[in-house]
Design a protein around this motif. Structure first.
Motif, short mmCIF file in Angstrom:
data_model
loop_
_atom_site.label_atom_id
_atom_site.label_comp_id
_atom_site.label_asym_id
_atom_site.label_seq_id
_atom_site.Cartn_x
_atom_site.Cartn_y
_atom_site.Cartn_z
N ALA A 92 -25.05 -27.62 -15.20
CA ALA A 92 -24.64 -27.21 -16.26
C ALA A 92 -23.62 -27.23 -16.75
CB ALA A 92 -25.33 -25.59 -15.26
N ALA A 93 -23.11 -28.44 -16.62
CA ALA A 93 -21.62 -28.28 -17.03
C ALA A 93 -21.38 -28.51 -18.20
CB ALA A 93 -21.07 -29.41 -16.67
N GLY A 94 -20.48 -28.04 -19.22
CA GLY A 94 -20.28 -28.40 -21.01
C GLY A 94 -19.34 -29.51 -20.85
N VAL A 95 -19.07 -29.94 -22.02
CA VAL A 95 -17.82 -30.95 -22.34
C VAL A 95 -16.45 -30.34 -22.48
CG1 VAL A 95 -16.85 -32.39 -23.97
CG2 VAL A 95 -19.51 -31.45 -24.60
N PRO A 96 -16.20 -29.91 -21.74
CA PRO A 96 -14.78 -29.41 -21.60
C PRO A 96 -15.08 -29.52 -19.40
CG PRO A 96 -15.22 -27.71 -22.64
CD PRO A 96 -16.15 -28.00 -22.61
N ASP A 97 -16.09 -29.48 -19.15
CA ASP A 97 -16.46 -29.76 -17.14
C ASP A 97 -16.65 -31.26 -16.93
OD1 ASP A 97 -15.39 -27.10 -16.42
OD2 ASP A 97 -17.74 -26.20 -16.74
N LEU A 98 -17.11 -31.57 -17.90
CA LEU A 98 -17.59 -32.77 -18.11
C LEU A 98 -16.21 -33.60 -18.01
CD1 LEU A 98 -21.25 -33.08 -19.85
CD2 LEU A 98 -20.64 -33.59 -17.28
N LEU A 99 -15.73 -33.86 -19.17
CA LEU A 99 -14.82 -34.71 -19.33
C LEU A 99 -13.47 -34.21 -18.49
CD1 LEU A 99 -13.89 -34.40 -22.50
CD2 LEU A 99 -14.09 -36.82 -21.59
N GLU A 100 -13.08 -33.24 -17.54
CA GLU A 100 -12.03 -32.78 -16.17
C GLU A 100 -12.99 -34.02 -15.53
OE1 GLU A 100 -11.52 -29.19 -13.39
OE2 GLU A 100 -11.28 -28.63 -15.14
N VAL A 101 -14.00 -33.78 -15.29
CA VAL A 101 -14.79 -34.30 -13.46
C VAL A 101 -14.38 -36.45 -13.98
CG1 VAL A 101 -16.39 -35.47 -12.38
CG2 VAL A 101 -16.46 -32.96 -12.85
N VAL A 102 -14.73 -36.47 -15.29
CA VAL A 102 -13.81 -37.99 -16.05
C VAL A 102 -13.04 -38.50 -15.64
CG1 VAL A 102 -14.83 -39.88 -17.56
CG2 VAL A 102 -17.24 -38.41 -16.71
N PRO A 119 -27.77 -29.47 -21.99
CA PRO A 119 -27.31 -30.16 -23.55
C PRO A 119 -26.24 -31.14 -22.75
CG PRO A 119 -26.54 -27.57 -23.36
CD PRO A 119 -27.63 -28.25 -22.30
N GLY A 120 -25.16 -30.01 -22.00
CA GLY A 120 -23.74 -31.13 -21.77
C GLY A 120 -23.52 -32.68 -21.57
N LEU A 121 -24.93 -33.54 -21.90
CA LEU A 121 -24.19 -35.09 -21.73
C LEU A 121 -24.49 -35.30 -23.17
CD1 LEU A 121 -26.03 -36.00 -18.64
CD2 LEU A 121 -24.03 -35.41 -18.62
N GLU A 122 -25.22 -34.68 -23.72
CA GLU A 122 -25.38 -35.28 -25.70
C GLU A 122 -24.42 -34.86 -25.60
OE1 GLU A 122 -28.46 -33.25 -29.13
OE2 GLU A 122 -29.25 -33.51 -27.20
N GLU A 123 -24.22 -33.62 -26.16
CA GLU A 123 -22.52 -32.71 -26.05
C GLU A 123 -21.38 -33.41 -26.02
OE1 GLU A 123 -22.37 -29.03 -25.18
OE2 GLU A 123 -24.54 -28.24 -26.82
N GLU A 127 -18.90 -36.11 -28.73
CA GLU A 127 -17.60 -35.75 -28.33
C GLU A 127 -16.55 -36.61 -29.09
OE1 GLU A 127 -14.73 -33.32 -28.11
OE2 GLU A 127 -16.13 -32.79 -28.97
N LEU A 128 -17.10 -38.46 -27.28
CA LEU A 128 -16.65 -39.55 -27.45
C LEU A 128 -16.30 -40.57 -28.66
CD1 LEU A 128 -16.73 -38.99 -23.21
CD2 LEU A 128 -14.94 -38.55 -25.04
N ALA A 129 -18.15 -40.40 -29.68
CA ALA A 129 -18.18 -40.99 -29.91
C ALA A 129 -17.87 -41.76 -31.32
CB ALA A 129 -19.80 -41.32 -29.64
N GLY A 130 -17.05 -42.03 -31.73
CA GLY A 130 -16.69 -42.09 -32.88
C GLY A 130 -17.16 -43.08 -33.55
N ASP A 131 -17.67 -44.11 -33.14
CA ASP A 131 -18.77 -44.77 -33.99
C ASP A 131 -19.77 -45.13 -33.27
OD1 ASP A 131 -19.33 -46.35 -35.89
OD2 ASP A 131 -17.80 -48.02 -36.14
N ALA A 132 -20.35 -46.02 -33.82
CA ALA A 132 -21.31 -46.55 -32.89
C ALA A 132 -22.06 -48.09 -33.42
CB ALA A 132 -22.62 -45.53 -32.99
#
Length: 180
Positions: A92-102, A119-123, A127-132
Motif C-alpha cells: 500500500a505504498a505511495g511514491v515517497p515510500d517507494l522511492l525511499e525503499v528504492v 496505485p503506487g506503482l503506476e504513480e 513520476e520517474l519517466a521523463g520520456d518514453a
C-alpha cells in the motif's frame, strides 16, 4: 530530462504489479492470494522478463500474499533467481515510500525489480519517466493492470540519485498466461 550517458552506469528499474488476486470472504487484504488467472499470468511475466533479457540483480517485494506469490511464480521461470527482500513498506505504498525503499538499494545493483501494488506503482512509473519509447507512457497513463511490467532506464552513480523525470520508460507490457 533524461540523464546523459557518463553521469553513471546504466541502471534499470523493472516494476511488476502483482498478478490478479482473489477476493475470498473473510480474508484480510494483505492475505489475499492469487486468483486462477493470476497463477497463470505471473509465470508469463517471468518468461517475458527472461525473453527480453531484463532479469534483475535484486528483487524487492511487498509482503502481501499476492505479491509474494507473483514473485515466486515469475522467478521460477528463471534458471537462478536473484536474491529477494520482502519489505513491508511496499504494501500500500505511495511514491515517497517507494522511492525511499528504492534509494536504499546498494550501488552495485544494476537492475532492480520492484513487485508491488497500484496505485503506487503506476504513480511511481509516471513520476520517474521523463520520456518514453513509442506509446509506453500513454499506455501507463490509461491503465497499469495486474501483471503489468514497466522498465525504466537511467544513468546514475547509485540508486539515491534516482529523481523524478530522470528515467526513460523503455517498455510496458502486460503478459498473459493463456486460457481464462
Amino acid at each position: 530530462m533524461i540523464a546523459r550517458p557518463g553521469a553513471g552506469p546504466l541502471r534499470r528499474l523493472v516494476v511488476l504489479r502483482h498478478a490478479k488476486s482473489a477476493r475470498p470472504d473473510g480474508v484480510a487484504d494483505h492475505d489475499r492470494p492469487l486468483a486462477g488467472r493470476g497463477r497463470r499470468d505471473a509465470p508469463a511475466a517471468g518468461r517475458a522478463l527472461a525473453q527480453a533479457d531484463r532479469l534483475p540483480d535484486l528483487a524487492l517485494c511487498s509482503t502481501a500474499v499476492r505479491a509474494r506469490q507473483t514473485w515466486e511464480l515469475a522467478s521460477a521461470q528463471w534458471g537462478t533467481p536473484p536474491p529477494v527482500h520482502y519489505d513491508p513498506r511496499l504494501y500500500a505504498a505511495g511514491v515517497p515510500d517507494l522511492l525511499e525503499v528504492v534509494r536504499e538499494v546498494p550501488a552495485e545493483i544494476g537492475t532492480l525489480l520492484l513487485v508491488g501494488h497500484n496505485p503506487g506503482l503506476e504513480e511511481l512509473v509516471l513520476e520517474l519517466a521523463g520520456d518514453a519509447l513509442d506509446d509506453t507512457l500513454d499506455r501507463v497513463r490509461v491503465k497499469f493492470p495486474t501483471s503489468a511490467v514497466a522498465v525504466l532506464a537511467w544513468h546514475g552513480t547509485d540508486w539515491r540519485a534516482l529523481a523524478p523525470q530522470a528515467a526513460l520508460l523503455t517498455a510496458m507490457t502486460v503478459p498473459r498466461g493463456g486460457r481464462r
